[in-house]
Scaffold this motif. Structure first.
Motif, PDB file in Angstrom:
ATOM      1  N   LEU A   1       0.989  -1.290   0.044  1.00 14.53           N
ATOM      2  CA  LEU A   1      -0.055  -0.054  -0.131  1.00 14.53           C
ATOM      3  C   LEU A   1       0.800   1.399  -0.029  1.00 14.53           C
ATOM      4  O   LEU A   1       2.365   1.098   0.357  1.00 14.53           O
ATOM      5  CB  LEU A   1      -0.920   0.040   1.206  1.00 14.53           C
ATOM      6  N   PHE A   2       0.180   2.489  -0.402  1.00 19.35           N
ATOM      7  CA  PHE A   2       0.697   3.627  -0.155  1.00 19.35           C
ATOM      8  C   PHE A   2       0.077   4.416   0.856  1.00 19.35           C
ATOM      9  O   PHE A   2      -0.897   4.602   0.493  1.00 19.35           O
ATOM     10  CB  PHE A   2       1.007   4.263  -1.464  1.00 19.35           C
ATOM     11  N   GLY A   3       0.825   4.936   1.856  1.00 19.87           N
ATOM     12  CA  GLY A   3       0.263   6.033   2.596  1.00 19.87           C
ATOM     13  C   GLY A   3       0.987   6.213   4.137  1.00 19.87           C
ATOM     14  O   GLY A   3       2.545   5.983   3.849  1.00 19.87           O
ATOM     15  N   GLU A   4       0.510   6.654   4.934  1.00 19.43           N
ATOM     16  CA  GLU A   4       1.373   7.014   6.089  1.00 19.43           C
ATOM     17  C   GLU A   4       1.629   5.549   6.961  1.00 19.43           C
ATOM     18  O   GLU A   4       1.053   4.586   6.777  1.00 19.43           O
ATOM     19  CB  GLU A   4       0.485   7.780   7.242  1.00 19.43           C
ATOM     20  N   GLY A   5       2.718   5.566   7.581  1.00 15.19           N
ATOM     21  CA  GLY A   5       3.498   4.418   8.212  1.00 15.19           C
ATOM     22  C   GLY A   5       4.715   4.301   8.462  1.00 15.19           C
ATOM     23  O   GLY A   5       5.293   3.664   8.928  1.00 15.19           O
ATOM     24  N   ARG A   6       5.368   4.713   7.103  1.00 21.73           N
ATOM     25  CA  ARG A   6       7.036   4.709   7.263  1.00 21.73           C
ATOM     26  C   ARG A   6       7.676   5.305   8.299  1.00 21.73           C
ATOM     27  O   ARG A   6       7.358   6.440   8.743  1.00 21.73           O
ATOM     28  CB  ARG A   6       7.307   5.245   5.664  1.00 21.73           C
ATOM     29  N   MET A   7       8.684   4.550   8.864  1.00 25.51           N
ATOM     30  CA  MET A   7       9.689   5.278   9.781  1.00 25.51           C
ATOM     31  C   MET A   7      10.188   6.394   9.067  1.00 25.51           C
ATOM     32  O   MET A   7      10.500   6.411   7.668  1.00 25.51           O
ATOM     33  CB  MET A   7      10.523   4.374  10.110  1.00 25.51           C
ATOM     34  N   ALA A   8      10.606   7.608   9.771  1.00 25.95           N
ATOM     35  CA  ALA A   8      11.225   8.772   9.132  1.00 25.95           C
ATOM     36  C   ALA A   8      12.641   8.133   8.476  1.00 25.95           C
ATOM     37  O   ALA A   8      13.284   7.239   9.144  1.00 25.95           O
ATOM     38  CB  ALA A   8      11.538   9.716   9.918  1.00 25.95           C
ATOM     39  N   GLU A   9      13.180   8.687   7.580  1.00 25.59           N
ATOM     40  CA  GLU A   9      14.498   8.092   6.943  1.00 25.59           C
ATOM     41  C   GLU A   9      15.618   8.494   7.950  1.00 25.59           C
ATOM     42  O   GLU A   9      15.568   9.731   8.845  1.00 25.59           O
ATOM     43  CB  GLU A   9      14.958   8.838   5.899  1.00 25.59           C
ATOM     44  N   PRO A  10      16.566   7.693   8.084  1.00 20.52           N
ATOM     45  CA  PRO A  10      17.757   7.954   9.140  1.00 20.52           C
ATOM     46  C   PRO A  10      18.288   9.474   9.026  1.00 20.52           C
ATOM     47  O   PRO A  10      18.419  10.064   9.962  1.00 20.52           O
ATOM     48  CB  PRO A  10      18.885   6.954   8.742  1.00 20.52           C
ATOM     49  N   GLU A  11      18.498  10.175   7.728  1.00 19.86           N
ATOM     50  CA  GLU A  11      18.962  11.487   7.604  1.00 19.86           C
ATOM     51  C   GLU A  11      17.807  12.134   8.378  1.00 19.86           C
ATOM     52  O   GLU A  11      18.179  13.301   9.052  1.00 19.86           O
ATOM     53  CB  GLU A  11      19.177  11.771   6.222  1.00 19.86           C
ATOM     54  N   GLN A  12      16.507  12.207   8.199  1.00 20.97           N
ATOM     55  CA  GLN A  12      15.573  12.891   8.905  1.00 20.97           C
ATOM     56  C   GLN A  12      15.747  12.662  10.545  1.00 20.97           C
ATOM     57  O   GLN A  12      15.477  13.784  11.064  1.00 20.97           O
ATOM     58  CB  GLN A  12      14.244  12.472   8.327  1.00 20.97           C
ATOM     59  N   ILE A  13      15.835  11.774  10.899  1.00 25.30           N
ATOM     60  CA  ILE A  13      16.086  11.431  12.351  1.00 25.30           C
ATOM     61  C   ILE A  13      17.232  12.174  12.853  1.00 25.30           C
ATOM     62  O   ILE A  13      17.053  12.756  13.915  1.00 25.30           O
ATOM     63  CB  ILE A  13      16.232   9.914  12.540  1.00 25.30           C
ATOM     64  N   VAL A  14      18.575  12.015  12.104  1.00 22.65           N
ATOM     65  CA  VAL A  14      19.483  12.708  12.785  1.00 22.65           C
ATOM     66  C   VAL A  14      19.214  14.296  12.756  1.00 22.65           C
ATOM     67  O   VAL A  14      19.474  15.168  13.601  1.00 22.65           O
ATOM     68  CB  VAL A  14      20.729  12.397  11.666  1.00 22.65           C
ATOM     69  N   ALA A  15      18.550  14.820  11.445  1.00 21.75           N
ATOM     70  CA  ALA A  15      18.228  16.182  11.689  1.00 21.75           C
ATOM     71  C   ALA A  15      17.461  16.660  12.737  1.00 21.75           C
ATOM     72  O   ALA A  15      17.691  17.819  13.361  1.00 21.75           O
ATOM     73  CB  ALA A  15      17.890  16.532  10.347  1.00 21.75           C
ATOM     74  N   TRP A  16      16.496  15.799  13.157  1.00 24.96           N
ATOM     75  CA  TRP A  16      15.800  16.238  14.153  1.00 24.96           C
ATOM     76  C   TRP A  16      16.321  16.136  15.412  1.00 24.96           C
ATOM     77  O   TRP A  16      16.005  16.956  16.132  1.00 24.96           O
ATOM     78  CB  TRP A  16      14.616  14.924  14.004  1.00 24.96           C
TER      79      TRP A  16
END
Length: 407
Positions: free
Chosen positions: A162-177
């Motif tokens: 399926l296509f929609g919400e549920g994916r974990m944030a990408e590692p680069e996004q987590i580090v930036a956060w």
């Protein structure tokens, strides 16, 4: 401050739970280590179905435990929980989020989570229908009510196809956060190290008789969050806490329980000569019954009159005694003319800074897990912040205190 310095020396405990997104943990660890963080990893047994402990141990340069005991020794979850500056659970599966919300403890990751004295951040990962299920939404809300922070979930192609919400944030996004949200003081550079700080928090109660009392709606959440943020900055914190069900397990905070305004006054003034900073966040009763009945007052006349007298003014007393090297921070919770009253209190009680919030602001004030504040300091600086979690507000207040110390 650049991004590398913001994570340099940070002790990050990464919890990996059973989700297909567990494979992203390898990239996340590599990026965190590259940014100068020290990373330790804990896996659930289910996570090992998606990525091997050896891979994560090699990248983190630390052994990766999965079980509390291997029948010959045990992994000390309390030590792990107190070692970290922050615990990041990524991916956080629906199952692990549910167990965290309910306080279950059937694997090492959850045992460490329940023992953690540091901030907890989680990055959900699951299929879209699971993410939107009312049970999951309720569990996430409960974790946020505990003061934990959620890294925003992503949309895209899911393992189900399926296509929609549920994916974990990408590692680069987590580090930036993490770079944006983690406190900037590293474990090796505590700006308040060696400082003794007094924090008052919670309500007081003023007895009418052995059964009844006068009080207010303060929960103590804001003051406790400030005490923990000050301890994270290296301070030796003495928390003088009124009657509330809230508590802290932070090993840098010593809690002194009191009930009445007089008890709070006595405890604070006795400690004040040795304190570098006092943050008076408690909602202290302004008045108390002049006479306390020694037996329960029985219902009789249509009206009952209680004579009230002023309680000790803790802030004014501290302001009058304040030494040149001491900082005194007060709070002003108002319902009208907020700025006028806050500035008057700042001036008349010889404060170095006052934290103003208003019951007119949605989500601010008593019993909420969020707050919206404006800071006024003695030098005329005014800083307003949007609605945030009380933990984030505490970080803003502590940063302002550190800035005042160096002014």
């Amino acid at each position: 401050m650049d991004a590398i310095k913001m994570l340099q020396g940070k002790k990050i405990l990464l919890g990996v739970s059973g989700s297909i997104a567990a494979y992203k943990a390898a990239t996340l660890i590599r990026l965190l280590v590259k940014e100068g963080a020290e990373v330790k990893v804990i896996m659930t047994p289910a996570a090992a179905d998606f990525i091997t402990p050896l891979t994560l141990a090699t990248l983190s340069r630390n052994e990766v435990p999965m079980n509390i005991s291997d029948h010959s020794s045990w992994n000390n979850h309390v030590v792990l929980g107190r070692w970290a500056d922050v615990m990041v659970i990524a991916p956080a599966s629906a199952n692990t989020i549910a167990k965290m919300a309910q306080g279950l403890c059937d694997n090492l990751l959850l045992a460490v989570y329940l023992s953690a004295t540091c901030p907890v951040i989680f990055a959900p990962a699951m299929d879209e229908d699971m993410w939107h299920h009312p049970a999951t939404r309720g569990n996430v809300d409960k974790l946020i009510s505990y003061g934990h922070q959620q890294i925003p979930i992503a949309s895209g192609e899911l393992a189900s196809g399926l296509f929609g919400e549920g994916r974990m944030a990408e590692p680069e996004q987590i580090v930036a956060w993490l770079q944006q949200h983690l406190p900037k003081a590293s474990n090796n550079n505590k700006p308040l190290r060696g400082k003794t700080v007094i924090v008052t928090a919670g309500p007081t109660i003023e007895h009418i008789d052995p059964v009844r009392y006068i009080s207010n709606h303060s929960s103590g959440k804001m003051g406790i969050a400030i005490a923990e943020a000050l301890a994270d900055a290296g301070a030796n914190v003495q928390l003088v806490l009124g009657p509330t069900s809230q508590q802290t397990t932070h090993n840098g905070v010593t809690t002194i329980r009191v009930q009445t305004a007089q008890e709070m006054f006595d405890q604070v003034t006795a400690r004040y000569p040795n304190a570098a900073i006092v943050v008076a966040a408690a909602a202290v009763a302004d008045y108390r019954p002049a006479n306390v009945a020694d037996k329960k007052i029985k219902k009789g006349e249509a009206q009952l009159h209680i004579d009230l007298e002023k309680t000790p003014d803790i802030l004014r007393s501290l302001g009058d005694q304040k030494g040149p090297q001491q900082l005194l921070i007060g709070f002003s919770l108002e319902t009208n003319n907020e700025k006028e009253y806050a500035l008057k209190k700042l001036r008349e009680k010889h404060l170095d800074m006052i934290v103003m919030n208003s019951l007119a602001d949605a989500g601010a004030g008593f019993n909420y897990d969020t707050n919206k504040v404006t800071l006024f300091d003695k030098n005329g600086k005014e800083t307003s912040f949007p609605l945030k979690s009380k933990q984030a507000v505490a970080q803003d207040i502590v940063s302002a205190i550190i800035e005042l110390q160096h002014a």
